[in-house]
Write a protein that holds these residues in place. Sequence first.
Motif, PDB file in Angstrom:
ATOM      1  N   LEU A  69     -11.186 -26.826 -80.527  1.00 47.62           N
ATOM      2  CA  LEU A  69     -10.046 -26.989 -80.157  1.00 47.62           C
ATOM      3  C   LEU A  69      -9.144 -28.338 -80.223  1.00 47.62           C
ATOM      4  CD1 LEU A  69     -10.669 -25.302 -76.478  1.00 47.62           C
ATOM      5  CD2 LEU A  69      -9.721 -24.169 -78.603  1.00 47.62           C
ATOM      6  N   ALA A  70     -10.032 -29.419 -79.874  1.00 42.72           N
ATOM      7  CA  ALA A  70      -9.620 -30.592 -80.316  1.00 42.72           C
ATOM      8  C   ALA A  70      -9.198 -30.849 -81.778  1.00 42.72           C
ATOM      9  CB  ALA A  70     -10.759 -31.594 -79.895  1.00 42.72           C
ATOM     10  N   ALA A  71      -9.987 -30.348 -82.788  1.00 43.47           N
ATOM     11  CA  ALA A  71      -9.813 -30.469 -84.098  1.00 43.47           C
ATOM     12  C   ALA A  71      -8.311 -29.755 -84.531  1.00 43.47           C
ATOM     13  CB  ALA A  71     -10.900 -29.756 -84.908  1.00 43.47           C
ATOM     14  N   CYS A  72      -7.988 -28.933 -83.434  1.00 45.70           N
ATOM     15  CA  CYS A  72      -6.712 -28.044 -84.117  1.00 45.70           C
ATOM     16  C   CYS A  72      -5.494 -28.769 -83.294  1.00 45.70           C
ATOM     17  CB  CYS A  72      -6.957 -26.477 -83.483  1.00 45.70           C
ATOM     18  SG  CYS A  72      -8.068 -25.726 -84.769  1.00 45.70           S
ATOM     19  N   ALA A  73      -5.703 -29.809 -82.736  1.00 44.15           N
ATOM     20  CA  ALA A  73      -4.620 -30.339 -81.894  1.00 44.15           C
ATOM     21  C   ALA A  73      -3.413 -30.509 -82.919  1.00 44.15           C
ATOM     22  CB  ALA A  73      -4.924 -31.541 -81.293  1.00 44.15           C
ATOM     23  N   LEU A  81      -3.531 -20.962 -80.531  1.00 42.79           N
ATOM     24  CA  LEU A  81      -4.891 -21.131 -80.272  1.00 42.79           C
ATOM     25  C   LEU A  81      -5.154 -20.650 -79.035  1.00 42.79           C
ATOM     26  CD1 LEU A  81      -7.490 -22.562 -81.610  1.00 42.79           C
ATOM     27  CD2 LEU A  81      -6.418 -24.744 -80.546  1.00 42.79           C
ATOM     28  N   VAL A  82      -6.225 -19.662 -78.893  1.00 42.47           N
ATOM     29  CA  VAL A  82      -6.632 -19.039 -77.508  1.00 42.47           C
ATOM     30  C   VAL A  82      -8.092 -19.356 -77.595  1.00 42.47           C
ATOM     31  CG1 VAL A  82      -4.708 -17.644 -77.616  1.00 42.47           C
ATOM     32  CG2 VAL A  82      -6.881 -16.842 -78.318  1.00 42.47           C
ATOM     33  N   VAL A  83      -8.562 -19.152 -76.164  1.00 44.67           N
ATOM     34  CA  VAL A  83      -9.834 -19.086 -75.751  1.00 44.67           C
ATOM     35  C   VAL A  83     -10.264 -17.905 -75.313  1.00 44.67           C
ATOM     36  CG1 VAL A  83     -11.473 -20.194 -74.343  1.00 44.67           C
ATOM     37  CG2 VAL A  83      -9.952 -21.732 -75.666  1.00 44.67           C
ATOM     38  N   LEU A  84     -11.472 -17.162 -75.560  1.00 52.08           N
ATOM     39  CA  LEU A  84     -12.041 -16.063 -75.304  1.00 52.08           C
ATOM     40  C   LEU A  84     -13.499 -16.287 -74.793  1.00 52.08           C
ATOM     41  CD1 LEU A  84     -11.591 -13.161 -74.674  1.00 52.08           C
ATOM     42  CD2 LEU A  84     -12.597 -12.721 -76.998  1.00 52.08           C
ATOM     43  N   SER A  85     -13.733 -16.343 -73.423  1.00 62.25           N
ATOM     44  CA  SER A  85     -14.838 -16.823 -72.728  1.00 62.25           C
ATOM     45  C   SER A  85     -15.376 -16.154 -71.650  1.00 62.25           C
ATOM     46  CB  SER A  85     -14.598 -18.547 -72.543  1.00 62.25           C
ATOM     47  OG  SER A  85     -15.874 -18.900 -71.936  1.00 62.25           O
ATOM     48  N   ASN A  86     -16.485 -16.014 -71.414  1.00 64.16           N
ATOM     49  CA  ASN A  86     -17.272 -15.334 -70.295  1.00 64.16           C
ATOM     50  C   ASN A  86     -17.009 -16.503 -68.911  1.00 64.16           C
ATOM     51  OD1 ASN A  86     -18.235 -12.986 -70.901  1.00 64.16           O
ATOM     52  ND2 ASN A  86     -19.938 -14.050 -71.904  1.00 64.16           N
ATOM     53  N   TYR A  87     -16.704 -17.767 -69.281  1.00 68.41           N
ATOM     54  CA  TYR A  87     -16.463 -18.931 -68.321  1.00 68.41           C
ATOM     55  C   TYR A  87     -14.968 -19.423 -68.257  1.00 68.41           C
ATOM     56  CZ  TYR A  87     -21.477 -18.643 -69.444  1.00 68.41           C
ATOM     57  OH  TYR A  87     -22.737 -18.254 -69.438  1.00 68.41           O
ATOM     58  N   ALA A  88     -14.195 -18.413 -67.885  1.00 69.83           N
ATOM     59  CA  ALA A  88     -12.748 -18.757 -67.759  1.00 69.83           C
ATOM     60  C   ALA A  88     -12.377 -19.162 -66.304  1.00 69.83           C
ATOM     61  CB  ALA A  88     -11.749 -17.525 -68.330  1.00 69.83           C
ATOM     62  N   THR A  89     -12.987 -20.194 -65.959  1.00 70.98           N
ATOM     63  CA  THR A  89     -13.019 -20.637 -64.569  1.00 70.98           C
ATOM     64  C   THR A  89     -11.495 -21.410 -64.674  1.00 70.98           C
ATOM     65  OG1 THR A  89     -14.114 -22.894 -64.919  1.00 70.98           O
ATOM     66  CG2 THR A  89     -15.349 -20.785 -64.373  1.00 70.98           C
ATOM     67  N   PRO A  90     -11.262 -21.662 -63.248  1.00 71.72           N
ATOM     68  CA  PRO A  90      -9.854 -22.620 -63.103  1.00 71.72           C
ATOM     69  C   PRO A  90     -10.129 -23.990 -63.795  1.00 71.72           C
ATOM     70  CG  PRO A  90     -10.511 -21.489 -61.151  1.00 71.72           C
ATOM     71  CD  PRO A  90     -11.580 -21.107 -61.985  1.00 71.72           C
ATOM     72  N   ASP A  91     -11.128 -24.583 -63.823  1.00 70.36           N
ATOM     73  CA  ASP A  91     -11.439 -25.765 -64.291  1.00 70.36           C
ATOM     74  C   ASP A  91     -11.291 -25.769 -65.858  1.00 70.36           C
ATOM     75  OD1 ASP A  91     -11.749 -27.205 -61.808  1.00 70.36           O
ATOM     76  OD2 ASP A  91     -13.963 -27.217 -61.894  1.00 70.36           O
ATOM     77  N   VAL A  92     -12.133 -24.734 -66.308  1.00 66.74           N
ATOM     78  CA  VAL A  92     -12.083 -24.490 -67.782  1.00 66.74           C
ATOM     79  C   VAL A  92     -10.562 -24.068 -68.265  1.00 66.74           C
ATOM     80  CG1 VAL A  92     -12.751 -22.899 -69.743  1.00 66.74           C
ATOM     81  CG2 VAL A  92     -14.450 -23.751 -68.224  1.00 66.74           C
ATOM     82  N   ARG A  93      -9.817 -23.625 -67.621  1.00 68.86           N
ATOM     83  CA  ARG A  93      -8.464 -23.447 -68.014  1.00 68.86           C
ATOM     84  C   ARG A  93      -7.699 -24.714 -67.870  1.00 68.86           C
ATOM     85  NH1 ARG A  93      -7.312 -17.795 -67.756  1.00 68.86           N
ATOM     86  NH2 ARG A  93      -9.029 -16.459 -67.046  1.00 68.86           N
ATOM     87  N   VAL A  94      -8.003 -25.353 -67.047  1.00 71.19           N
ATOM     88  CA  VAL A  94      -7.465 -26.695 -67.010  1.00 71.19           C
ATOM     89  C   VAL A  94      -7.735 -27.512 -68.351  1.00 71.19           C
ATOM     90  CG1 VAL A  94      -7.280 -29.071 -65.761  1.00 71.19           C
ATOM     91  CG2 VAL A  94      -6.940 -26.831 -64.402  1.00 71.19           C
ATOM     92  N   ARG A  95      -8.987 -27.635 -68.637  1.00 65.82           N
ATOM     93  CA  ARG A  95      -9.495 -28.389 -69.630  1.00 65.82           C
ATOM     94  C   ARG A  95      -8.839 -27.926 -70.867  1.00 65.82           C
ATOM     95  NH1 ARG A  95      -9.481 -32.462 -72.256  1.00 65.82           N
ATOM     96  NH2 ARG A  95     -11.468 -32.969 -73.436  1.00 65.82           N
ATOM     97  N   CYS A  96      -8.752 -26.688 -71.040  1.00 66.75           N
ATOM     98  CA  CYS A  96      -8.153 -26.066 -72.253  1.00 66.75           C
ATOM     99  C   CYS A  96      -6.783 -26.298 -72.365  1.00 66.75           C
ATOM    100  CB  CYS A  96      -8.584 -24.587 -72.367  1.00 66.75           C
ATOM    101  SG  CYS A  96     -10.268 -23.999 -72.582  1.00 66.75           S
ATOM    102  N   ALA A  97      -6.068 -26.184 -71.145  1.00 70.06           N
ATOM    103  CA  ALA A  97      -4.555 -26.516 -71.340  1.00 70.06           C
ATOM    104  C   ALA A  97      -4.502 -28.119 -71.824  1.00 70.06           C
ATOM    105  CB  ALA A  97      -3.911 -26.161 -70.110  1.00 70.06           C
ATOM    106  N   GLN A  98      -5.362 -28.923 -71.423  1.00 71.44           N
ATOM    107  CA  GLN A  98      -5.095 -30.232 -71.864  1.00 71.44           C
ATOM    108  C   GLN A  98      -5.457 -30.590 -73.372  1.00 71.44           C
ATOM    109  OE1 GLN A  98      -8.276 -31.866 -69.249  1.00 71.44           O
ATOM    110  NE2 GLN A  98      -6.818 -32.414 -67.566  1.00 71.44           N
ATOM    111  N   LEU A  99      -6.270 -29.433 -73.849  1.00 75.23           N
ATOM    112  CA  LEU A  99      -6.603 -29.522 -75.299  1.00 75.23           C
ATOM    113  C   LEU A  99      -5.258 -28.742 -76.287  1.00 75.23           C
ATOM    114  CD1 LEU A  99     -10.244 -29.367 -75.207  1.00 75.23           C
ATOM    115  CD2 LEU A  99      -8.913 -31.298 -76.021  1.00 75.23           C
ATOM    116  N   GLY A 100      -4.200 -28.278 -75.282  1.00 71.25           N
ATOM    117  CA  GLY A 100      -3.064 -27.690 -76.175  1.00 71.25           C
ATOM    118  C   GLY A 100      -3.314 -26.109 -76.526  1.00 71.25           C
ATOM    119  N   VAL A 101      -4.348 -25.456 -75.776  1.00 76.80           N
ATOM    120  CA  VAL A 101      -4.628 -24.270 -75.917  1.00 76.80           C
ATOM    121  C   VAL A 101      -3.425 -23.257 -75.398  1.00 76.80           C
ATOM    122  CG1 VAL A 101      -5.951 -22.112 -75.205  1.00 76.80           C
ATOM    123  CG2 VAL A 101      -7.075 -24.479 -76.009  1.00 76.80           C
ATOM    124  N   ASP A 102      -2.773 -22.234 -76.069  1.00 84.75           N
ATOM    125  CA  ASP A 102      -1.814 -21.187 -75.580  1.00 84.75           C
ATOM    126  C   ASP A 102      -2.273 -20.497 -74.663  1.00 84.75           C
ATOM    127  OD1 ASP A 102       0.294 -22.221 -77.757  1.00 84.75           O
ATOM    128  OD2 ASP A 102      -1.315 -21.869 -79.103  1.00 84.75           O
TER     129      ASP A 102
END
Length: 135
Positions: A69-73, A81-102
């Motif tokens: 994700l960071a490399a695709c900034a 850029l989307v994340v598909l994970s078994n660990y889509a917790t609120p904290d993970v969603r926030v971190r992904c948003a910080q990295l510019g994930v759609d």
Amino acid sequence: MKLRTYIIEDNATIRENLIGTLEELADVQTVGSAETEEEGTTWLTAHASQWDLAIVDLFLRQGSGLGVLAACAGRSSQQKLVVLSNYATPDVRVRCAQLGVDAVFDKSNEIDALVDFCIVHGTRRASAGAPSAAP
């Protein structure tokens, strides 16, 4: 116009099922896949004009999806850029948003939402690329 999609997922069964589902339901063309952070990062950055959507799992055979994700900034605003994970917790969603994930999708219960995202993005991309009619 198919949505050129690159998938970073280390579980072969999940990857193959995802490819089949997206190609059947969302007019997606899979342009490649990777199982590690290094493979995914290298391909996505070296082929920047050859993908419209990257789907990234966070936990990989080697490395982390967060590094991808960071490399695709610096990607184009048209590339999603989307994340598909078994660990889509609120904290993970926030971190992904910080990295510019759609978007972030949970593997266990949000596959339909991922398919819908692909359909919408593919339709928008096709509309933007279609020649406009003369008045």
